[in-house]
Design a protein around this motif. Structure first.
Motif, PDB file in Angstrom:
ATOM      1  N   GLU A  85       0.805  -1.216   0.000  1.00  0.00           N
ATOM      2  CA  GLU A  85       0.000   0.000   0.000  1.00  0.00           C
ATOM      3  C   GLU A  85       0.838   1.265   0.000  1.00  0.00           C
ATOM      4  N   ALA A  86       2.122   1.144   0.354  1.00  0.00           N
ATOM      5  CA  ALA A  86       2.995   2.316   0.383  1.00  0.00           C
ATOM      6  C   ALA A  86       3.684   2.564  -0.957  1.00  0.00           C
ATOM      7  N   GLN A  87       3.511   1.648  -1.918  1.00  0.00           N
ATOM      8  CA  GLN A  87       4.180   1.777  -3.206  1.00  0.00           C
ATOM      9  C   GLN A  87       3.453   2.755  -4.121  1.00  0.00           C
ATOM     10  N   LYS A  88       4.218   3.488  -4.920  1.00  0.00           N
ATOM     11  CA  LYS A  88       3.674   4.402  -5.917  1.00  0.00           C
ATOM     12  C   LYS A  88       3.950   3.841  -7.310  1.00  0.00           C
ATOM     13  N   ILE A  89       2.913   3.711  -8.087  1.00  0.00           N
ATOM     14  CA  ILE A  89       3.077   3.150  -9.430  1.00  0.00           C
ATOM     15  C   ILE A  89       4.069   3.969 -10.242  1.00  0.00           C
ATOM     16  N   VAL A  90       4.012   5.286 -10.101  1.00  0.00           N
ATOM     17  CA  VAL A  90       4.896   6.131 -10.899  1.00  0.00           C
ATOM     18  C   VAL A  90       6.362   5.875 -10.552  1.00  0.00           C
ATOM     19  N   SER A  91       6.637   5.545  -9.294  1.00  0.00           N
ATOM     20  CA  SER A  91       8.019   5.266  -8.911  1.00  0.00           C
ATOM     21  C   SER A  91       8.543   4.018  -9.608  1.00  0.00           C
ATOM     22  N   TRP A  92       7.709   2.994  -9.719  1.00  0.00           N
ATOM     23  CA  TRP A  92       8.136   1.765 -10.372  1.00  0.00           C
ATOM     24  C   TRP A  92       8.174   1.925 -11.889  1.00  0.00           C
ATOM     25  N   VAL A  93       7.388   2.844 -12.428  1.00  0.00           N
ATOM     26  CA  VAL A  93       7.499   3.167 -13.853  1.00  0.00           C
ATOM     27  C   VAL A  93       8.857   3.816 -14.116  1.00  0.00           C
ATOM     28  N   PHE A 114      11.504   3.460 -12.302  1.00  0.00           N
ATOM     29  CA  PHE A 114      12.506   2.413 -12.105  1.00  0.00           C
ATOM     30  C   PHE A 114      12.660   1.569 -13.372  1.00  0.00           C
ATOM     31  N   SER A 115      11.546   1.167 -13.983  1.00  0.00           N
ATOM     32  CA  SER A 115      11.599   0.349 -15.192  1.00  0.00           C
ATOM     33  C   SER A 115      12.271   1.091 -16.338  1.00  0.00           C
ATOM     34  N   VAL A 116      11.975   2.365 -16.470  1.00  0.00           N
ATOM     35  CA  VAL A 116      12.585   3.164 -17.536  1.00  0.00           C
ATOM     36  C   VAL A 116      14.090   3.295 -17.306  1.00  0.00           C
ATOM     37  N   GLU A 143      15.966   2.961  -4.275  1.00  0.00           N
ATOM     38  CA  GLU A 143      17.151   3.727  -3.900  1.00  0.00           C
ATOM     39  C   GLU A 143      18.342   3.350  -4.766  1.00  0.00           C
ATOM     40  N   VAL A 144      18.472   2.064  -5.083  1.00  0.00           N
ATOM     41  CA  VAL A 144      19.571   1.621  -5.950  1.00  0.00           C
ATOM     42  C   VAL A 144      19.519   2.331  -7.291  1.00  0.00           C
ATOM     43  N   ALA A 145      18.300   2.506  -7.817  1.00  0.00           N
ATOM     44  CA  ALA A 145      18.123   3.182  -9.103  1.00  0.00           C
ATOM     45  C   ALA A 145      18.019   4.686  -8.961  1.00  0.00           C
ATOM     46  N   ALA A 146      18.158   5.209  -7.739  1.00  0.00           N
ATOM     47  CA  ALA A 146      18.101   6.643  -7.460  1.00  0.00           C
ATOM     48  C   ALA A 146      16.733   7.247  -7.740  1.00  0.00           C
ATOM     49  N   VAL A 147      15.689   6.416  -7.818  1.00  0.00           N
ATOM     50  CA  VAL A 147      14.329   6.951  -7.899  1.00  0.00           C
ATOM     51  C   VAL A 147      13.984   7.585  -6.557  1.00  0.00           C
ATOM     52  N   ASP A 148      14.204   6.831  -5.465  1.00  0.00           N
ATOM     53  CA  ASP A 148      14.157   7.404  -4.128  1.00  0.00           C
ATOM     54  C   ASP A 148      15.551   7.885  -3.762  1.00  0.00           C
ATOM     55  N   LYS A 149      15.615   8.881  -2.891  1.00  0.00           N
ATOM     56  CA  LYS A 149      16.918   9.401  -2.494  1.00  0.00           C
ATOM     57  C   LYS A 149      17.691   8.322  -1.734  1.00  0.00           C
ATOM     58  N   LEU A 168      16.036   1.327 -15.528  1.00  0.00           N
ATOM     59  CA  LEU A 168      16.676   0.026 -15.724  1.00  0.00           C
ATOM     60  C   LEU A 168      16.866  -0.265 -17.205  1.00  0.00           C
ATOM     61  N   GLY A 169      15.856   0.019 -18.000  1.00  0.00           N
ATOM     62  CA  GLY A 169      15.967  -0.206 -19.435  1.00  0.00           C
ATOM     63  C   GLY A 169      17.058   0.635 -20.071  1.00  0.00           C
ATOM     64  N   VAL A 170      17.155   1.895 -19.662  1.00  0.00           N
ATOM     65  CA  VAL A 170      18.181   2.778 -20.212  1.00  0.00           C
ATOM     66  C   VAL A 170      19.578   2.295 -19.824  1.00  0.00           C
ATOM     67  N   VAL A 171      19.739   1.898 -18.553  1.00  0.00           N
ATOM     68  CA  VAL A 171      21.039   1.422 -18.073  1.00  0.00           C
ATOM     69  C   VAL A 171      21.474   0.171 -18.833  1.00  0.00           C
ATOM     70  N   LEU A 172      20.556  -0.769 -19.002  1.00  0.00           N
ATOM     71  CA  LEU A 172      20.901  -1.997 -19.714  1.00  0.00           C
ATOM     72  C   LEU A 172      21.228  -1.723 -21.178  1.00  0.00           C
ATOM     73  N   PHE A 173      20.522  -0.772 -21.779  1.00  0.00           N
ATOM     74  CA  PHE A 173      20.799  -0.418 -23.173  1.00  0.00           C
ATOM     75  C   PHE A 173      22.194   0.192 -23.302  1.00  0.00           C
ATOM     76  N   ILE A 174      22.526   1.119 -22.403  1.00  0.00           N
ATOM     77  CA  ILE A 174      23.852   1.745 -22.437  1.00  0.00           C
ATOM     78  C   ILE A 174      24.940   0.706 -22.187  1.00  0.00           C
ATOM     79  N   LEU A 175      24.696  -0.190 -21.229  1.00  0.00           N
ATOM     80  CA  LEU A 175      25.667  -1.240 -20.943  1.00  0.00           C
ATOM     81  C   LEU A 175      25.917  -2.112 -22.165  1.00  0.00           C
ATOM     82  N   LYS A 176      24.865  -2.449 -22.870  1.00  0.00           N
ATOM     83  CA  LYS A 176      25.006  -3.293 -24.061  1.00  0.00           C
ATOM     84  C   LYS A 176      25.792  -2.575 -25.154  1.00  0.00           C
ATOM     85  N   VAL A 177      25.397  -1.344 -25.457  1.00  0.00           N
ATOM     86  CA  VAL A 177      26.016  -0.621 -26.573  1.00  0.00           C
ATOM     87  C   VAL A 177      27.454  -0.223 -26.249  1.00  0.00           C
TER      88      VAL A 177
END
Length: 368
Positions: free
Chosen positions: A87-95, A97-99, A233-239, A101-110
């Protein structure tokens, strides 16, 4: 990210599960329930952060049962670990996070993995440069581990100063963006060279060895450091914050990641039994032993006497504080593990075990 490195079949890789940051109350001196435990009145040398630390534990025993025999009136001052409240989770925060994560993995690959004309292939260049120091896979393996350890622990040690200059989120991006490719390179090199070197023993066919290795590795993932559960926090979405944990696995050992890494290395070394694995394990164990000392040093600076209280009733050696009577386990201690992060660890560990052929195929394809 977790500094642990997955080495070889039949052992699996660990992925940190979801958890939410523990709640802090704006008025910690007026808890509304006996489940909320407040840090003791802090003298001047204790930081403001440690004075505001408030734990919501799942344990309902009285304070005397939760504290060490040497300090029966001292309440918990650390945070409750592995908490995930849906109940404490915010959908926008996980959105976000997903974005991210996707950007990081793309940069890592390229930038790091892709050696084709369309990619930079920096990972291959890095491996080639380190391999140029020696033809010995043991030496190269040890050098890769040392490079990762110096960068990872070095940036961790500079965290306080770096965050003052860059801010918490920017420094986390720098930390993860530097550590991740080095960790990937070390993992890939080991997978591709794990059967090189000198064979020291061969126990893979011995009765019970596979079961022992698998069980040791599986249990090691439950020593995953609680801070890796804070994916936002790992993804710096939360401080990002430097947490002072005290419940769950921390009651068994104050340095669970170090203990888990030692278990994992011993299991892999027993299974493969050659000089390359021995070199990798020596580097990883050495890095985590230093990390245990360095972590205590940094927490002591940040939290002062609050950390001293936690240190007095926990131990580096697993179960030592419990045996000595400094740590009193609550009657319902098992409830501190009946949480989504630990259930996720169980599922992900089993999944990663069966995914080892895919991991090996991906590593072989890089030709490192």
């Amino acid at each position: 990210m977790s500094s642990s490195i997955v080495l070889s079949n039949p052992i699996s890789h660990k992925t940190p599960p979801f958890r939410s940051a523990p709640r802090l109350l704006s008025k910690p001196n007026r808890p509304t329930s006996s489940r909320f435990l407040l840090a003791p009145p802090a003298p001047s040398k204790v930081s403001r952060l440690s004075r505001e630390v408030l734990v919501r534990t799942s344990i309902r025993d009285n304070d005397a049962k939760e504290t060490s025999s040497s300090s029966p009136s001292l309440p918990l001052v650390g945070e409750d670990s592995a908490v995930f409240e849906l109940e404490a989770q915010k959908i926008v925060s996980w959105v976000y996070f997903s974005v991210i994560l996707g950007v990081v993995l793309f940069i890592l690959k390229v930038a790091w993995l892709d050696g084709s004309p369309s990619g930079l292939g920096l990972g291959k260049a890095f491996i080639d440069s380190v391999s140029g120091f020696s033809d010995s896979p043991e030496v190269v393996m040890l050098l890769l581990t040392i490079i990762f350890a110096v960068v990872h622990s070095g940036l961790a040690s500079l965290r306080d100063a770096g965050e003052k200059v860059m801010g918490e989120r920017a420094y986390r991006v720098l930390f993860a963006g530097t550590s991740l490719p080095l960790a990937v390179s070390t993992v890939v090199y080991f997978i591709n060279h794990r059967y090189d070197g000198v064979q020291l023993w061969q126990l893979q066919g011995a009765a019970g060895v596979h079961q022992l290795v698998w069980l040791t590795n599986f249990v090691s993932f439950f020593f995953l450091y609680p801070s890796t559960f804070n994916l936002l926090e790992v993804a710096a979405v939360d401080k990002p914050k430097m947490h002072l944990w005290e419940t769950g696995i921390m009651r068994i050992t104050r340095h669970p990641q170090m203990v888990g890494q030692v278990m994992w290395c011993l299991a892999h070394t027993l299974w493969i039994g050659n000089s390359v694995t021995l070199a990798a394990s020596a580097g990883l164990i050495g890095h985590h032993l230093f990390g245990a000392w360095n972590g205590d040093r940094r927490l002591a600076i940040r939290y002062g006497e609050a950390f001293d209280a936690v240190k007095s009733r926990t131990s580096t050696v697993p179960f030592a504080a419990i045996i000595e009577g400094r740590q009193k386990l609550p009657k319902d201690y098992y409830k501190e593990f009946l949480r989504l992060p630990y259930l996720s660890i169980t599922a992900l560990t089993l999944s990663a075990y069966f995914a080892h052929p895919l991991m090996q195929a991906g590593s072989f394809g890089l030709h490192w």
